[in-house]
Design a protein around this motif. Structure first.
Motif, PDB file in Angstrom:
ATOM      1  N   LEU A  53       0.859  -1.189   0.000  1.00  0.00           N
ATOM      2  CA  LEU A  53       0.000   0.000   0.000  1.00  0.00           C
ATOM      3  C   LEU A  53       0.893   1.235   0.000  1.00  0.00           C
ATOM      4  O   LEU A  53       1.823   1.329   0.795  1.00  0.00           O
ATOM      5  CB  LEU A  53      -0.882   0.039   1.243  1.00  0.00           C
ATOM      6  N   SER A  55       1.166   5.501   0.226  1.00  0.00           N
ATOM      7  CA  SER A  55       0.484   6.708   0.704  1.00  0.00           C
ATOM      8  C   SER A  55       1.361   7.926   0.393  1.00  0.00           C
ATOM      9  O   SER A  55       2.176   8.332   1.213  1.00  0.00           O
ATOM     10  CB  SER A  55       0.149   6.613   2.192  1.00  0.00           C
ATOM     11  N   THR A  76      -2.698  10.946   0.649  1.00  0.00           N
ATOM     12  CA  THR A  76      -3.530   9.807   1.019  1.00  0.00           C
ATOM     13  C   THR A  76      -2.938   9.157   2.258  1.00  0.00           C
ATOM     14  O   THR A  76      -1.745   9.313   2.549  1.00  0.00           O
ATOM     15  CB  THR A  76      -3.593   8.760  -0.116  1.00  0.00           C
ATOM     16  N   PHE A  78      -3.915   5.564   5.157  1.00  0.00           N
ATOM     17  CA  PHE A  78      -4.760   4.402   5.399  1.00  0.00           C
ATOM     18  C   PHE A  78      -4.562   3.908   6.818  1.00  0.00           C
ATOM     19  O   PHE A  78      -3.611   4.279   7.502  1.00  0.00           O
ATOM     20  CB  PHE A  78      -4.461   3.285   4.389  1.00  0.00           C
ATOM     21  N   HIS A  80      -4.627   0.078   8.551  1.00  0.00           N
ATOM     22  CA  HIS A  80      -4.789  -1.370   8.409  1.00  0.00           C
ATOM     23  C   HIS A  80      -5.802  -1.878   9.424  1.00  0.00           C
ATOM     24  O   HIS A  80      -5.931  -1.316  10.513  1.00  0.00           O
ATOM     25  CB  HIS A  80      -3.468  -2.095   8.694  1.00  0.00           C
ATOM     26  N   GLU A 110     -10.413  -4.681   3.841  1.00  0.00           N
ATOM     27  CA  GLU A 110      -9.544  -3.724   3.171  1.00  0.00           C
ATOM     28  C   GLU A 110      -9.144  -2.647   4.183  1.00  0.00           C
ATOM     29  O   GLU A 110      -9.867  -2.406   5.154  1.00  0.00           O
ATOM     30  CB  GLU A 110     -10.278  -3.066   1.994  1.00  0.00           C
ATOM     31  N   GLU A 112      -8.868   1.011   5.817  1.00  0.00           N
ATOM     32  CA  GLU A 112      -9.578   2.279   5.716  1.00  0.00           C
ATOM     33  C   GLU A 112      -8.658   3.247   4.980  1.00  0.00           C
ATOM     34  O   GLU A 112      -7.441   3.191   5.138  1.00  0.00           O
ATOM     35  CB  GLU A 112      -9.898   2.825   7.103  1.00  0.00           C
ATOM     36  N   SER A 113      -9.242   4.129   4.155  1.00  0.00           N
ATOM     37  CA  SER A 113      -8.379   5.051   3.416  1.00  0.00           C
ATOM     38  C   SER A 113      -8.966   6.457   3.436  1.00  0.00           C
ATOM     39  O   SER A 113     -10.175   6.645   3.589  1.00  0.00           O
ATOM     40  CB  SER A 113      -8.175   4.584   1.980  1.00  0.00           C
ATOM     41  N   ASN A 141     -13.940   2.813   2.947  1.00  0.00           N
ATOM     42  CA  ASN A 141     -13.647   1.494   3.526  1.00  0.00           C
ATOM     43  C   ASN A 141     -13.584   1.490   5.051  1.00  0.00           C
ATOM     44  O   ASN A 141     -12.828   0.719   5.638  1.00  0.00           O
ATOM     45  CB  ASN A 141     -12.332   0.921   2.972  1.00  0.00           C
TER      46      ASN A 141
END
Length: 186
Positions: A53, A55, A76, A78, A80, A110, A112-113, A141
């Motif tokens: 992933l 970011s 961006t 996220f 986990h 998935e 969160e983003s 998500n």
């Protein structure tokens, strides 16, 4: 970089769980002119269930005077799923004697983003400073629990918990996307 080894042995998970996480990150800045600079940064994570992933983040800073700055940023990030959200398998008592509810994690969750854009203005005076930052965030998500779903008729009595499982709730990703508009003043 970063390396994390996670080991959990709780009786309410699906068993002993280990995970290895890896991350690399960078940041660089460029002065395009005496009053304009750009900062680029990023992080690449390797999650054992989700995979890689990225970011990234980018900011441009304009300083029209030595006491003022305008900043435009985008990026961006996220989150986990936690080990509990992924591996939990917990039967908990309910208000009804002899009936339990089950909370289950999801290995297919998935992360969160969030995608964010903000515009900041800062003024630094001899006696203090002022900063205003309006922003917009798009979140997707989100990890949440489902409402309790009734178990099927005929579920066997569970000797290990001394009850029937009457309902189950699972960790899932929210399908809706959320937009937050806001500002910060200081």
């Amino acid at each position: 970089g970063e390396v994390r080894h996670k080991y959990v042995d709780w009786n309410y998970l699906v068993g002993t769980v280990t995970e290895d996480h890896f991350a690399l990150f960078f940041q660089d800045a460029w002065a395009l002119a005496s009053e304009l600079s750009v900062i680029a940064s990023g992080r690449l994570d390797l999650h054992p269930l989700i995979g890689p992933l990225a970011s990234p983040r980018l900011a441009a800073i304009y300083k029209p005077t030595s006491h003022q700055a305008l900043r435009l940023s985008t990026g961006t990030a996220f989150r986990h799923p936690t080990m509990a959200e992924t591996y939990v398998n917990l039967a908990a008592s309910s208000p009804v004697a002899g009936v339990a509810v089950n909370l289950r994690g999801g290995r297919d969750l998935e992360p969160e983003s969030i995608f964010t854009v903000d515009l900041g203005y800062r003024h630094q005076a001899d006696v203090g400073e002022f900063e205003a930052v309006p922003y917009v965030n798009r979140v997707s998500n989100l990890i949440t629990q489902t409402p309790l779903e009734a178990a099927s008729v005929g579920e066997p009595f569970r000797e290990d918990i001394g009850a029937f499982i009457g309902a189950t709730s699972n960790y899932v990703n929210e399908s809706r996307k959320f937009v937050a508009l806001g500002s910060e003043l200081s």
